[in-house]
Scaffold this active site. Structure first.
Site, PDB file in Angstrom:
ATOM      1  N   CYS A  31       0.812  -1.228   0.000  1.00  0.00           N
ATOM      2  CA  CYS A  31       0.000   0.000   0.000  1.00  0.00           C
ATOM      3  C   CYS A  31       0.841   1.272   0.000  1.00  0.00           C
ATOM      4  O   CYS A  31       0.319   2.361  -0.228  1.00  0.00           O
ATOM      5  CB  CYS A  31      -0.957   0.007   1.188  1.00  0.00           C
ATOM      6  SG  CYS A  31      -2.002  -1.455   1.228  1.00  0.00           S
ATOM      7  N   HIS A  78      -3.100   7.107   2.698  1.00  0.00           N
ATOM      8  CA  HIS A  78      -3.557   5.833   2.136  1.00  0.00           C
ATOM      9  C   HIS A  78      -4.985   5.575   2.627  1.00  0.00           C
ATOM     10  O   HIS A  78      -5.296   5.757   3.799  1.00  0.00           O
ATOM     11  CB  HIS A  78      -2.613   4.723   2.587  1.00  0.00           C
ATOM     12  CG  HIS A  78      -3.136   3.358   2.290  1.00  0.00           C
ATOM     13  ND1 HIS A  78      -3.621   3.005   1.046  1.00  0.00           N
ATOM     14  CD2 HIS A  78      -3.274   2.256   3.081  1.00  0.00           C
ATOM     15  CE1 HIS A  78      -4.019   1.749   1.087  1.00  0.00           C
ATOM     16  NE2 HIS A  78      -3.824   1.272   2.302  1.00  0.00           N
ATOM     17  N   ASN A  89     -10.295  -0.145   0.191  1.00  0.00           N
ATOM     18  CA  ASN A  89      -8.829  -0.086   0.177  1.00  0.00           C
ATOM     19  C   ASN A  89      -8.325  -0.685  -1.139  1.00  0.00           C
ATOM     20  O   ASN A  89      -8.449  -1.886  -1.361  1.00  0.00           O
ATOM     21  CB  ASN A  89      -8.302  -0.870   1.385  1.00  0.00           C
ATOM     22  CG  ASN A  89      -6.789  -0.833   1.498  1.00  0.00           C
ATOM     23  OD1 ASN A  89      -6.101  -0.409   0.577  1.00  0.00           O
ATOM     24  ND2 ASN A  89      -6.280  -1.291   2.627  1.00  0.00           N
TER      25      ASN A  89
HETATM   26  O1  UT7 Z   1      -3.649  -1.164   3.673  1.00  0.00           O
HETATM   27  C1  UT7 Z   1      -3.426  -1.346   5.033  1.00  0.00           C
HETATM   28  C2  UT7 Z   1      -4.235  -2.540   5.399  1.00  0.00           C
HETATM   29  N1  UT7 Z   1      -5.154  -2.571   6.404  1.00  0.00           N
HETATM   30  C3  UT7 Z   1      -5.557  -1.666   7.304  1.00  0.00           C
HETATM   31  O2  UT7 Z   1      -5.198  -0.547   7.375  1.00  0.00           O
HETATM   32  C4  UT7 Z   1      -6.540  -2.199   8.286  1.00  0.00           C
HETATM   33  C5  UT7 Z   1      -6.217  -1.810   9.710  1.00  0.00           C
HETATM   34  N2  UT7 Z   1      -7.163  -2.384  10.625  1.00  0.00           N
HETATM   35  C6  UT7 Z   1      -8.470  -2.054  10.658  1.00  0.00           C
HETATM   36  O3  UT7 Z   1      -8.884  -1.214   9.897  1.00  0.00           O
HETATM   37  C7  UT7 Z   1      -9.344  -2.716  11.676  1.00  0.00           C
HETATM   38  O4  UT7 Z   1      -8.550  -3.459  12.583  1.00  0.00           O
HETATM   39  C8  UT7 Z   1     -10.439  -3.620  11.037  1.00  0.00           C
HETATM   40  C9  UT7 Z   1     -11.452  -2.779  10.312  1.00  0.00           C
HETATM   41  C10 UT7 Z   1      -9.786  -4.597  10.075  1.00  0.00           C
HETATM   42  C11 UT7 Z   1     -11.144  -4.427  12.130  1.00  0.00           C
HETATM   43  O5  UT7 Z   1     -11.683  -3.571  13.102  1.00  0.00           O
HETATM   44  P1  UT7 Z   1     -11.519  -3.929  14.653  1.00  0.00           P
HETATM   45  O6  UT7 Z   1     -12.224  -2.876  15.381  1.00  0.00           O
HETATM   46  O7  UT7 Z   1     -10.051  -4.092  14.906  1.00  0.00           O
HETATM   47  O8  UT7 Z   1     -12.310  -5.297  14.766  1.00  0.00           O
HETATM   48  P2  UT7 Z   1     -11.776  -6.733  15.237  1.00  0.00           P
HETATM   49  O9  UT7 Z   1     -10.871  -7.321  14.220  1.00  0.00           O
HETATM   50  O10 UT7 Z   1     -11.283  -6.635  16.642  1.00  0.00           O
HETATM   51  O11 UT7 Z   1     -13.137  -7.538  15.226  1.00  0.00           O
HETATM   52  C12 UT7 Z   1     -14.190  -7.200  16.104  1.00  0.00           C
HETATM   53  C13 UT7 Z   1     -15.363  -8.160  15.886  1.00  0.00           C
HETATM   54  C14 UT7 Z   1     -14.951  -9.621  15.926  1.00  0.00           C
HETATM   55  O12 UT7 Z   1     -15.977 -10.342  16.581  1.00  0.00           O
HETATM   56  P3  UT7 Z   1     -15.844 -10.775  18.118  1.00  0.00           P
HETATM   57  O13 UT7 Z   1     -14.644 -11.651  18.154  1.00  0.00           O
HETATM   58  O14 UT7 Z   1     -15.675  -9.499  18.868  1.00  0.00           O
HETATM   59  O15 UT7 Z   1     -17.144 -11.480  18.357  1.00  0.00           O
HETATM   60  C15 UT7 Z   1     -14.900 -10.017  14.481  1.00  0.00           C
HETATM   61  O16 UT7 Z   1     -15.160 -11.401  14.302  1.00  0.00           O
HETATM   62  O17 UT7 Z   1     -15.925  -7.946  14.579  1.00  0.00           O
HETATM   63  C16 UT7 Z   1     -16.048  -9.207  13.904  1.00  0.00           C
HETATM   64  N3  UT7 Z   1     -15.937  -8.982  12.449  1.00  0.00           N
HETATM   65  C17 UT7 Z   1     -17.004  -8.747  11.671  1.00  0.00           C
HETATM   66  N4  UT7 Z   1     -18.315  -8.647  11.919  1.00  0.00           N
HETATM   67  C18 UT7 Z   1     -19.133  -8.381  10.894  1.00  0.00           C
HETATM   68  C19 UT7 Z   1     -14.823  -8.983  11.697  1.00  0.00           C
HETATM   69  N5  UT7 Z   1     -15.157  -8.732  10.409  1.00  0.00           N
HETATM   70  C20 UT7 Z   1     -16.492  -8.576  10.364  1.00  0.00           C
HETATM   71  C21 UT7 Z   1     -17.398  -8.313   9.333  1.00  0.00           C
HETATM   72  N6  UT7 Z   1     -18.713  -8.213   9.635  1.00  0.00           N
HETATM   73  N7  UT7 Z   1     -17.007  -8.131   8.053  1.00  0.00           N
END
Ligand code: UT7
Length: 325
Positions: free
Chosen positions: A119, A252, A282
């Site tokens: 990225c 980004h 993204n």
């Molecule tokens: O180009 C650079 C690449 N990437 C980035 O910059 C991404 C950086 N990270 C992020 O943007 C965030 O960490 C995410 C958007 C990827 C995730 O957000 P988060 O607040 O860190 O969520 P999490 O991974 O801690 O997940 C929270 C909950 C989980 O459920 P439990 O375990 O709390 O029950 C996940 O299973 O959200 C659940 N979850 C979803 N629920 C519905 C994960 N993906 C989804 C989804 N729909 N698509």
């Protein structure tokens, strides 16, 4: 006479197929995977993404973006003597996507190569092209970010498949006596290679390793906010400018929460941060030139304004380019 490089044209291209969060949620539900527009939009700011057709490649999208950038610059493909393509989803193992785009444009003869910095690839490519122009190795460059990340997504992993889209963006960079690119800073820390990667390859005619993107989202989030803050300060300092001098920040486009946190830390008003992640999701190396072209074409970014482009991503890599438009 000191030689500089300036951005003299921008362009972009998106696949025709538009997939909203609502569309995607229905598609995932059909496979037994639960998600919602509330979750996707609330956690990331993404509302929709464009996804490539089966036979649509990074070189096709990149060539379309390049043609738009050349038209905006009023230049022909034959005026270009350098093509740098930032991509992590090249058409082939080799030749480079840059050579395929050069062939498509009919611009044979100059240098053409790909940059792999995920990225951060576009800022890596832009900084490289600027250095080559300032040292006289090239006069006019196309710097392109082109990706079809949909090909490397695991569509059964809701934690990653909702985050990405496909597309391309391009700029024409030309030698000039007036400064355009004022400063660039590039960094990497390979110790973090495991937090965001597609750790697969081909070997003996078969796929080896894991050919899908995997990510530790929270680790990426924290590192991204920290380095986007530090590299912005470093790049401005190199040019002897301050945050208050900036007209626009183009980070980004991964997550609106990362962009807001970065803007807050730097003390930049939210209306000075270009955000297109809502429309494109993204798109990795394509995200910055797509956002730049969007804001140039809708009239927000004007000639003479000061912009800071900031990339961050797998590697771990990060960098920034400060430019006077
Ligand atoms: O180009 C650079 C690449 N990437 C980035 O910059 C991404 C950086 N990270 C992020 O943007 C965030 O960490 C995410 C958007 C990827 C995730 O957000 P988060 O607040 O860190 O969520 P999490 O991974 O801690 O997940 C929270 C909950 C989980 O459920 P439990 O375990 O709390 O029950 C996940 O299973 O959200 C659940 N979850 C979803 N629920 C519905 C994960 N993906 C989804 C989804 N729909 N698509």
């Amino acid at each position: 006479m000191t030689l500089y490089s300036r951005i003299v044209g921008t362009g972009s291209a998106l696949p025709e197929r538009l997939v909203t969060n609502a569309d995607l949620v229905v598609e995932l539900a059909a496979r037994g995977i639960e998600s919602s527009d509330d979750w996707i939009f609330g956690r990331t700011g993404i509302r929709q993404r464009h996804l490539a057709a089966r036979d649509e490649t990074s070189s096709m999208l990149g060539e379309r973006a390049a043609r738009a950038a050349l038209a905006a610059a009023g230049l022909a493909a034959s005026d270009v003597d350098l093509i740098i393509v930032a991509t992590s989803t090249p058409d082939y193992v080799f030749p480079s996507t840059a050579c395929l785009i050069q062939k498509g444009l009919g611009a044979a003869g100059g240098a053409a190569f790909d940059v792999q910095a995920v990225c951060s690839g576009f800022v890596y490519g832009l900084a490289t092209a600027d250095a080559m122009i300032r040292t006289g190795m090239a006069r006019r460059a196309l710097v392109i970010g082109a990706e079809v990340f949909s090909r490397i997504l695991d569509w059964s992993d809701r934690g990653t498949c909702v985050l990405f889209g496909d597309g391309a963006g391009a700029v024409v960079l030309a030698a000039d006596e007036r400064p355009g690119i004022l400063a660039s800073k590039l960094h990497a820390d390979g110790r973090h290679e495991e937090i965001l990667r597609t750790a697969g390859n081909v070997q003996g005619g078969a796929i080896t390793g894991h050919p899908f993107l995997t990510m530790d989202g929270q680790a990426v989030f924290k590192l991204a906010v920290s380095v986007l803050d530090s590299v912005a300060r470093e790049t401005l300092e190199q040019a002897g400018l301050r945050i208050g001098d900036l007209d626009w920040l183009i980070p980004h486009q991964a997550n609106v929460r990362i962009m807001s946190a970065t803007g807050r830390k730097l003390g930049i008003a939210p209306e000075r941060v270009i955000v297109t992640v809502d429309q494109h999701a993204n798109t990795s190396a394509a995200s910055i030139p797509l956002a730049l072209d969007t804001a140039v074409r809708d009239g927000r970014i004007k000639p003479g304004q000061l912009i800071l482009m900031e990339g961050v991503g797998g590697g771990f890599t990060w960098g920034a380019v400060l430019a006077r438009m």
